[in-house]
Design an enzyme around this catalytic site. Structure first.
Site, short mmCIF file in Angstrom:
data_model
loop_
_atom_site.label_atom_id
_atom_site.label_comp_id
_atom_site.label_asym_id
_atom_site.label_seq_id
_atom_site.Cartn_x
_atom_site.Cartn_y
_atom_site.Cartn_z
N CYS A 1 16.80 -36.59 -117.32
CA CYS A 1 16.05 -35.38 -117.62
C CYS A 1 16.92 -34.24 -118.14
O CYS A 1 16.40 -33.19 -118.53
CB CYS A 1 15.28 -34.93 -116.39
SG CYS A 1 14.33 -36.28 -115.65
N PHE B 1 18.04 -37.08 -112.39
CA PHE B 1 18.45 -38.14 -111.49
C PHE B 1 19.91 -38.49 -111.79
O PHE B 1 20.33 -38.53 -112.95
CB PHE B 1 17.59 -39.39 -111.72
CG PHE B 1 16.22 -39.34 -111.09
CD1 PHE B 1 15.79 -38.24 -110.39
CD2 PHE B 1 15.36 -40.43 -111.21
CE1 PHE B 1 14.52 -38.21 -109.81
CE2 PHE B 1 14.10 -40.41 -110.63
CZ PHE B 1 13.68 -39.30 -109.93
N GLU C 1 16.63 -25.35 -106.85
CA GLU C 1 16.85 -24.48 -108.01
C GLU C 1 16.72 -23.01 -107.62
O GLU C 1 17.49 -22.16 -108.10
CB GLU C 1 15.86 -24.83 -109.13
CG GLU C 1 16.16 -24.12 -110.43
CD GLU C 1 15.39 -24.67 -111.62
OE1 GLU C 1 15.73 -24.34 -112.76
OE2 GLU C 1 14.42 -25.45 -111.41
N HIS D 1 14.05 -25.68 -114.54
CA HIS D 1 13.74 -27.10 -114.57
C HIS D 1 12.38 -27.33 -113.91
O HIS D 1 11.58 -28.12 -114.40
CB HIS D 1 14.84 -27.89 -113.87
CG HIS D 1 14.72 -29.37 -114.03
ND1 HIS D 1 14.67 -29.99 -115.26
CD2 HIS D 1 14.63 -30.36 -113.10
CE1 HIS D 1 14.56 -31.30 -115.10
NE2 HIS D 1 14.52 -31.55 -113.79
N LYS E 1 6.96 -26.99 -117.45
CA LYS E 1 6.37 -28.25 -117.00
C LYS E 1 5.02 -28.07 -116.33
O LYS E 1 4.24 -29.02 -116.21
CB LYS E 1 7.32 -28.97 -116.05
CG LYS E 1 8.60 -29.48 -116.70
CD LYS E 1 9.49 -30.17 -115.68
CE LYS E 1 10.81 -30.61 -116.29
NZ LYS E 1 11.67 -29.46 -116.69
N HIS F 1 6.36 -33.47 -117.03
CA HIS F 1 7.81 -33.69 -117.11
C HIS F 1 8.09 -34.75 -118.19
O HIS F 1 7.90 -35.94 -117.96
CB HIS F 1 8.32 -34.16 -115.76
CG HIS F 1 9.81 -34.10 -115.61
ND1 HIS F 1 10.67 -34.01 -116.69
CD2 HIS F 1 10.60 -34.12 -114.50
CE1 HIS F 1 11.91 -33.99 -116.26
NE2 HIS F 1 11.91 -34.05 -114.93
#
Length: 411
Positions: A162, A398, A312, A301, A334, A339
């Site tokens: 991502c 990830f 975050e 994010h 998002k 996403h």
């Protein structure tokens, strides 16, 4: 040190294709998440996704070309053409050896891979498509775009889940700074909203199983219950500032700093302390020459998962301090598009560029129940007018990959 600016935008997204369609939907807080229409979800727990619904390959390719290109390549190619058009960049007269491409993907042509694995199992090796390899390998969006536009400069792809597209833009930025290219198309593409993609992310318990698409994706909200898988592509045109100025190009913003770090913590979970995210943001801010409290806007994010959103928020507080962090505007793109994995960072960056351009910050929709762990200003539910001149864009992934890019209104 060379200055690098962004002069063109191309977007393919669940809320619209093209800069204007994409931006008007975001500014209106329009939701692009719906029940999955591309396959039967009767046997799936996950029923929703952010699908790109206004994209017809035959609007961009002839029938033969469309048949021999995976959807991820098609998205990337279309977004690249839109970025070139928006930049009013003449690819015919350009110095082709100074023109490079860096378009990444987290999953590549996963649809092609799955389809041909079934073909192998059901019909044998002789029936596997000879186009399967060039349709599915991760570098092919970059390669395909280069071939179309005769771009003979640096050409490669980044794949960091991502964080892919922000890493792509950051590395393209460095290509120009160190003199390897004068022009770079950079971004990411993803087309993983397919049965295998939904099943695989669903097996991780990472996806929302809500059956109410309009409110399923709710970053930073106390009732969030997982991210919503999306798809699409975003590509931006990066140029050496002097070249862009000489040709009279419209400049959206200047890239002032780029930070990339790793959590080195877990294969899927972020470090709950937010240390890796904090260090990426800190690097971008320091390289931009800013003080953290000068930041006007952060494109988060913001995945709508408990671990990411709380991490975050903690990282932003550590970067800016309690007082400044309460004042900064934070938006989660998002919330409207889901996403898009390897394309998510650049789609957030494009939203930030338009905020700089228009003086409007799009909302984080579906924010209704405050979470004590997420107590900052996420621009809830309605766009606001605001002068966003210094913007930070985040992408985390990830594996603990972190990227942050600092954008500033060009002067």
């Amino acid at each position: 040190m060379k200055r690098v600016v962004i002069t063109g935008i191309g977007a393919v997204s669940p809320v619209g294709t093209g800069k204007n369609n994409y931006w008007s939907a975001l500014a209106e807080g329009r939701n692009g998440i719906d029940f999955i229409s591309s396959f039967d979800t009767e046997k799936f727990k996950v029923k929703i996704a952010g699908e790109v619904k206004d994209f017809n390959p035959l609007d961009w390719f002839d029938k033969k070309e469309a048949r021999h290109t995976d959807r991820v390549i098609q998205f990337a190619d279309a977004a690249s053409r839109l970025a070139i058009e928006d930049a009013e960049f003449d690819t015919v007269s350009a110095d082709h050896e100074r023109f490079g491409i860096c378009i990444g993907s987290g999953q590549g042509g996963i649809g092609t891979a799955v389809e041909n694995i079934y073909t192998l199992a059901d019909k044998g090796s002789d029936r596997v498509s000879p186009f399967s390899v060039p349709m599915m390998i991760v570098n092919m969006p970059s390669a395909y775009v280069a071939i179309r536009h005769n771009a003979k400069g640096p050409n490669f792809s980044v794949s960091s889940a991502c964080a892919t597209s922000l890493h792509s833009i950051g590395e393209a930025y460095h290509m120009i700074v160190r003199g390897d290219a004068d022009y770079m198309l950079a971004g990411g593409a993803e087309a993983a909203a397919i049965p295998f993609g939904v099943a695989a992310f669903g097996a991780l318990k990472a996806l929302s199983i809500s059956t109410e698409p309009a409110t399923a994706c709710r970053p930073f909200d106390a009732d969030r219950n997982g991210f919503v898988l999306g798809e699409g592509a975003g590509v931006v045109m990066l140029e050496d500032y002097e070249n862009a100025k000489a040709r009279g190009a419209h400049i959206y913003a200047e890239i002032k700093g780029y930070g990339a770090t790793c959590d080195a913590y877990h294969i899927t979970a972020p470090d709950p302390s937010g240390d890796g995210a904090y260090r990426a943001m800190k690097l971008a801010v320091e390289r931009a020459g800013w003080k953290p409290e000068e930041i006007d806007l952060i494109n988060a994010h913001g995945t709508s998962t408990h671990f990411n959103d709380s991490m975050e928020t903690a990282a932003i507080k550590r970067l800016m301090g309690e007082e400044a962090s309460k004042k900064v505007l934070i938006q989660a793109t998002k919330s409207m598009i889901g996403h898009a994995l390897g394309a998510s960072g650049v789609l957030g960056l494009i939203a930030s560029l338009m905020a700089v351009e228009k003086g409007v910050v799009h909302p984080t929709i579906n924010y209704t129940t405050p979470d004590p762990e997420c107590d900052l200003n996420y621009v809830p539910n309605k766009a606001i007018n605001a002068a966003a001149e210094k913007v930070l864009v985040n992408a985390f992934a990830f594996g603990g990959h972190n990227a942050s890019i600092a954008l500033e209104k060009c002067r």
